[in-house]
Design a protein around this motif. Structure first.
Motif, short mmCIF file in Angstrom:
data_model
loop_
_atom_site.label_atom_id
_atom_site.label_comp_id
_atom_site.label_asym_id
_atom_site.label_seq_id
_atom_site.Cartn_x
_atom_site.Cartn_y
_atom_site.Cartn_z
N VAL A 113 0.83 -1.20 0.00
CA VAL A 113 0.00 0.00 0.00
C VAL A 113 0.87 1.26 0.00
O VAL A 113 0.61 2.22 -0.74
N ALA A 114 1.90 1.23 0.80
CA ALA A 114 2.78 2.40 0.88
C ALA A 114 3.54 2.63 -0.41
O ALA A 114 3.81 3.77 -0.81
N ALA A 115 3.90 1.54 -1.10
CA ALA A 115 4.72 1.65 -2.31
C ALA A 115 3.90 2.06 -3.53
O ALA A 115 4.46 2.49 -4.54
N HIS A 116 2.57 1.93 -3.45
CA HIS A 116 1.73 2.20 -4.63
C HIS A 116 0.61 3.15 -4.25
O HIS A 116 -0.58 2.85 -4.38
N GLU A 117 0.99 4.32 -3.73
CA GLU A 117 0.03 5.28 -3.23
C GLU A 117 -0.98 5.70 -4.31
O GLU A 117 -2.17 5.83 -4.03
N ALA A 118 -0.50 5.90 -5.53
CA ALA A 118 -1.40 6.36 -6.59
C ALA A 118 -2.50 5.34 -6.87
O ALA A 118 -3.66 5.69 -7.12
N ASP A 183 2.65 0.94 -20.06
CA ASP A 183 2.90 2.26 -19.46
C ASP A 183 2.01 2.48 -18.25
O ASP A 183 2.40 3.15 -17.28
N ARG A 184 0.81 1.91 -18.27
CA ARG A 184 -0.08 2.06 -17.11
C ARG A 184 0.48 1.31 -15.91
O ARG A 184 0.37 1.76 -14.78
N LEU A 185 1.06 0.13 -16.17
CA LEU A 185 1.73 -0.58 -15.07
C LEU A 185 2.85 0.28 -14.51
O LEU A 185 3.03 0.38 -13.29
N ALA A 186 3.61 0.89 -15.40
CA ALA A 186 4.75 1.71 -14.96
C ALA A 186 4.28 2.92 -14.16
O ALA A 186 4.92 3.32 -13.18
N GLU A 187 3.18 3.53 -14.56
CA GLU A 187 2.65 4.68 -13.83
C GLU A 187 2.34 4.34 -12.38
O GLU A 187 2.39 5.20 -11.50
N HIS A 188 2.01 3.08 -12.14
CA HIS A 188 1.68 2.63 -10.77
C HIS A 188 2.82 1.79 -10.18
O HIS A 188 2.59 0.98 -9.29
N ASP A 189 3.99 1.98 -10.70
CA ASP A 189 5.21 1.36 -10.17
C ASP A 189 5.12 -0.17 -10.11
O ASP A 189 5.62 -0.80 -9.18
N LEU A 190 4.48 -0.77 -11.12
CA LEU A 190 4.38 -2.23 -11.19
C LEU A 190 5.21 -2.80 -12.32
O LEU A 190 5.18 -4.01 -12.56
N ASP A 191 5.96 -1.95 -13.05
CA ASP A 191 6.78 -2.47 -14.14
C ASP A 191 7.93 -3.31 -13.62
O ASP A 191 8.24 -4.39 -14.16
N ALA A 192 8.57 -2.87 -12.56
CA ALA A 192 9.68 -3.65 -12.00
C ALA A 192 9.19 -4.99 -11.49
O ALA A 192 9.88 -6.01 -11.61
N TYR A 193 7.98 -4.99 -10.93
CA TYR A 193 7.38 -6.24 -10.46
C TYR A 193 7.20 -7.22 -11.62
O TYR A 193 7.49 -8.42 -11.51
N PHE A 194 6.71 -6.70 -12.77
CA PHE A 194 6.51 -7.56 -13.93
C PHE A 194 7.83 -8.16 -14.40
O PHE A 194 7.92 -9.36 -14.68
N TRP A 195 8.85 -7.33 -14.51
CA TRP A 195 10.14 -7.85 -14.98
C TRP A 195 10.77 -8.80 -13.96
O TRP A 195 11.46 -9.73 -14.35
N GLN A 196 10.49 -8.57 -12.68
CA GLN A 196 10.95 -9.53 -11.67
C GLN A 196 10.32 -10.90 -11.91
O GLN A 196 10.99 -11.93 -11.84
N GLY A 197 9.03 -10.89 -12.23
CA GLY A 197 8.35 -12.15 -12.53
C GLY A 197 8.88 -12.80 -13.80
O GLY A 197 9.08 -14.01 -13.87
N ALA A 198 9.09 -11.97 -14.85
CA ALA A 198 9.62 -12.51 -16.11
C ALA A 198 10.99 -13.14 -15.91
O ALA A 198 11.34 -14.13 -16.56
N ALA A 199 11.77 -12.57 -14.99
CA ALA A 199 13.11 -13.12 -14.73
C ALA A 199 13.03 -14.41 -13.92
O ALA A 199 13.66 -15.40 -14.27
N SER A 200 12.24 -14.39 -12.84
CA SER A 200 12.21 -15.56 -11.95
C SER A 200 11.44 -16.73 -12.54
O SER A 200 11.80 -17.89 -12.33
N ILE A 201 10.40 -16.45 -13.31
CA ILE A 201 9.57 -17.54 -13.85
C ILE A 201 9.99 -17.94 -15.26
O ILE A 201 10.03 -19.13 -15.59
N TYR A 202 10.34 -16.97 -16.12
CA TYR A 202 10.67 -17.27 -17.51
C TYR A 202 12.17 -17.27 -17.80
O TYR A 202 12.58 -17.78 -18.84
N GLY A 203 12.96 -16.70 -16.92
CA GLY A 203 14.38 -16.64 -17.17
C GLY A 203 14.80 -15.48 -18.06
O GLY A 203 15.94 -15.45 -18.55
N TYR A 204 13.91 -14.50 -18.27
CA TYR A 204 14.25 -13.33 -19.08
C TYR A 204 14.92 -12.29 -18.21
O TYR A 204 14.34 -11.79 -17.25
#
Length: 840
Positions: A113-118, A183-204
């Protein structure tokens, strides 16, 4: 304060004392604004003991809100610790309020909640998120569901979130490396989360991750068949398969593949590869083009067998995402391979007139059919239309040199010895009404005859098979029912021959024909002749376009015999401007005729017979000068009709290039009348008419006339092949399993192929990939009807280790995009010796 009061009110429904910690003192000034009936507010101001004495001893029935601001002393320094532990502590900071409102446990969610105030400041987004959440969700699950809300995606799995992003990326929406959704994910600071998932689950992994870079990496890995081992490799392989095969994203994935193929110059990479090394690849369309091009060359050079071509085509149909786009090319290759094999193995020896008729209608006609089908398939290629050009040239050359010309010569030698136009194996076309219609008419049964102009025998064979592929319809094309077409084999003569009559012959005026002294040309004259037996004539176009079922029923009730005149093939082929479109005209005619049969049968037509006035010769290559008779021919005392393949006249002079018959020899009326037809496949010279599509002569293709009888059953007579699971073992101990399937029956006209989707399930959770299998083998050999499929366990499978897994088969629901479960199934015990780190 209204929201806080509501929360406190709910707490007081189950407890008498609520301790409120407000470390920052945010609500000190507004405390009095709380509207809590029957609740007394107490402030902690170094009076803990007095407060405890009051609400525990003095007023043990009263409800108290104990409000404490500032930092709370630790351990024994906190005189209200026992009350905190007994009643729990209420907090009104935003993160806690949200967590409680969303029904979540664990203070680690407060970090989200604190990290995604918007995001959490947007009431619409929070309202959409709330019903998705479940008690026990941690930060990863909450962020996944937040991402799904932003993308308006029902499923919050990484597979579905990525699918949505790939679809939008393929559409070209957005700017630069990303799309509007990303870009909407990025506006709410969820882009890094997505790439974290792509790295840990897909190896990208990338120093500068982007959707464009991810797409390039994804298709590059796929083209290398996902090298390496481990859970990440299996994850991306499974999800890539899902993205490509699912109809929701299939088109998008094709667009992305085409773009990547251009970016990496994939066509250049495989330029020197042997096509057999590419048969397991289907990532890029250039693979299909390479295989088709190579096969075309080998088929043309006869360095590959028809059987191998058929097997390659079957595998591409089963495994390749691109097969549908190149289906016409693959079908053309398969047809060409079969045709060339037949051309190089056929024996065209003919021992008698009847021997030639028998051999043509029991086998040789297939070569004409394959030739026409190949030309049609080659002409309908979606792109790279030149890929079959060399093969097309070879087919034209070999069809003429190895079949059409030698067959024409062999048949002409039998015509040289012929003294009368009759056969012991085929009834004459002039007896059609007496042999086929009159017996039913005498029994007062309704009969419909469709006469399709230039419906060659080989086309009728294809029509028969297609009608038999329809439920409840039965079509018979018996070789013994074929007719010996009247000579000369042109429209007016052939149409007249099919009418009820005693005598038939040319009038001596142009190409007009009469039966029993009556003019037989045109629908009006034919209706007049048919009226004598209670019949009438109609045009097929009227039935197809202007008559509904009630109108047809009325027509059939009024007339026991109805002749329907259809003209699609001859209308196109017999014109110089359009004759090259003959294969397409045949395809259209087949569709017309199937529709006519359905409409007539639905109007309660008893028996429908389909026949023709004549056949035709067709070649795509324009005939050369040696294919024509001398310019000096024909010659005679009187010539009243000359066409490409026949002459009507009197006193015709014999010539080596022409067969000459009297009207009597041909069973025609007409004193002194004579008919000449060119030998073999020769054409008469005539300006203004086509030369590739011709009829009127005596070739087997022109004078073997088909009769197709169609009836309709009351009950269904179609079935699909049965599929059996050949399970070996009852345990799954690794991340994959190979399952064998057996197709119980060979595919026939009435036993149809079946498409099946296979997957592993625990309850209703799919835990594997879901490949489609096509059970379409026509072989009678049981050994040819086995198929193996490799199923890979997904990351969801780890949750069910030790459980029973069910192998399920599904098939498409006709007319929809849905699937239904089939009764066949197999069960396995999932006993894997490891647990994976798939959770995300």
């Amino acid at each position: 304060m209204t929201s806080i009061a509501a929360r406190l009110g709910r707490l007081f429904e189950t407890q008498r004392v609520v301790v409120w910690h407000d470390p920052a003192g945010e609500h000190t000034a507004s405390l009095e604004a709380l509207d809590l009936p029957d609740v007394e507010v107490l402030r902690v101001q170094n009076n803990e003991f007095a407060l405890k004495h009051r609400f525990l001893r003095e007023e043990s029935e009263t409800k108290f809100l104990v409000y404490r601001s500032g930092q709370v002393p630790e351990k024994t320094g906190n005189w209200l610790l026992d009350q905190d532990l007994a009643w729990g502590v209420f907090s009104a900071d935003k993160a806690t309020l949200l967590r409680q409102d969303l029904g979540l446990d664990g203070e680690d969610v407060d970090e989200v909640v604190a990290a995604h105030e918007a995001f959490f400041a947007d009431e619409t987004l929070v309202a959409a998120l709330k019903p998705r959440l479940a008690r026990g969700d941690g930060p990863l699950q909450v962020r996944a569901k937040m991402s799904a809300v932003l993308l308006e995606e029902k499923d919050h799995s990484l597979r579905e979130i990525t699918r949505r992003l790939l679809i939008e990326h393929a559409s070209g929406k957005g700017k630069g490396k990303h799309t509007a959704s990303f870009d909407r994910l990025a506006e709410h600071d969820l882009d890094a989360y997505f790439w974290q998932g792509a790295a840990s689950i897909y190896g990208y992994e990338s120093a500068q991750p982007s959707m464009a870079d991810f797409v390039l990496w994804l298709f590059t890995q796929a083209s290398l068949r996902f090298p390496g081992q481990g859970t990440a490799v299996r994850n991306i392989r499974l999800d890539f398969e899902s993205w490509r095969n699912d109809r929701r994203s299939q088109q998008a994935m094709q667009k992305l593949a085409e773009k990547v193929a251009q970016d990496i110059s994939y066509a250049d990479q495989i330029e020197n590869h042997d096509f057999r090394d590419l048969l397991e690849d289907d990532v890029f369309p250039q693979t299909e083009q390479k295989i088709i091009s190579a096969l075309a060359g080998k088929v043309a050079d006869r360095t590959i067998s028809a059987g191998e071509v058929a097997e390659i085509v079957r595998k591409r149909k089963l495994n390749s995402l691109w097969y549908e786009r190149y289906e016409a090319a693959y079908q053309g290759l398969e047809t060409a391979a079969d045709l060339i094999t037949r051309l190089w193995t056929i024996d065209l020896s003919i021992t008698s007139f009847d021997d030639g008729l028998t051999k043509y209608r029991t086998g040789w006609y297939v070569i004409d059919q394959r030739y026409r089908q190949f030309l049609h398939q080659a002409s309908t290629l979606a792109d790279r239309s030149d890929v079959l050009e060399h093969l097309r040239e070879q087919i034209d050359r070999q069809y003429l040199a190895r079949f059409l010309q030698p067959l024409g010569e062999a048949w002409s030698r039998q015509l040289d010895a012929l003294t009368a136009w009759k056969s012991d194996v085929l009834r004459p076309q002039t007896k059609f009404f007496n042999d086929h219609v009159a017996p039913l008419h005498r029994k007062d049964r309704r009969v419909v005859v469709i006469i399709s102009d230039a419906l060659r025998y080989e086309v009728a064979d294809e029509l028969k098979r297609e009608i038999n592929g329809q439920d409840k319809y039965s079509a018979v094309l018996d070789a013994e029912m074929a007719l010996l077409g009247v000579l000369p084999s042109y429209t007016q003569m052939g149409m007249a021959a099919l009418l009820p009559h005693t005598t038939i012959g040319p009038t001596g005026k142009d190409d007009r024909v009469q039966v029993d002294g009556q003019a037989a040309g045109g629908a009006a004259n034919r209706s007049k002749i048919l009226a004598e037996v209670g019949g009438t004539a109609v045009k097929a176009d009227d039935v197809l376009r202007n008559m509904n079922r009630d109108g047809l029923r009325a027509l059939l009730q009024e007339h026991k015999v109805v002749y329907v005149y259809h003209n699609r093939i001859d209308a196109v082929g017999d014109k110089m401007e359009t004759e090259l479109n003959t294969p397409e005209a045949v395809a259209a005619a087949l569709e017309d005729l199937k529709t006519l049969v359905r409409k007539l049968m639905n109007a309660y037509a008893g028996t429908v017979m389909i026949t023709a006035d004549h056949g035709f010769l067709y070649q795509e290559v324009k005939p050369a000068d040696p294919d024509f008779v001398s310019e000096a021919l024909p010659q005679g005392d009187e010539i009243f009709k000359q066409a490409r393949r026949y002459v009507l006249g009197k006193g015709l002079k014999a010539a080596a290039a022409l067969h000459t018959f009297t009207a009597v020899q041909l069973g025609l009326d007409g004193e002194g009348m004579q008919v000449q037809v060119p030998r073999a496949n020769l054409r008469l010279r005539r300006s203004g008419s086509g030369t590739r599509f011709v009829h009127g002569g005596a070739s087997l293709q022109e004078i073997v006339v088909p009769v197709v009888k169609v009836t309709k059953k009351r009950t269904s007579d179609l079935s699909q092949v049965e599929v059996r699971i050949m399970a070996e073992g009852d345990k799954i101990t690794t991340g994959q399993i190979v399952v064998r399937f057996y197709q119980e029956d060979a595919v026939t006209e009435k036993v149809q192929a079946r498409t099946v989707r296979v997957g592993l399930y625990v309850d209703d959770v799919l835990i594997s990939n879901q490949p489609e299998l096509h059970f379409d083998r026509t072989s009678e050999d049981k050994r040819d009807r086995f198929q193996d499929v490799r199923l890979l366990l997904s990351r969801e499978a780890d949750e069910f280790n030790g459980r029973t897994v069910e192998l399920r088969l599904e098939e498409p629901i006709t007319g929809t995009t849905g699937w239904k479960t089939m009764p066949q199934k197999a069960t396995y015990a999932l006993k894997r010796s490891f647990t994976s780190d798939f959770d995300f």
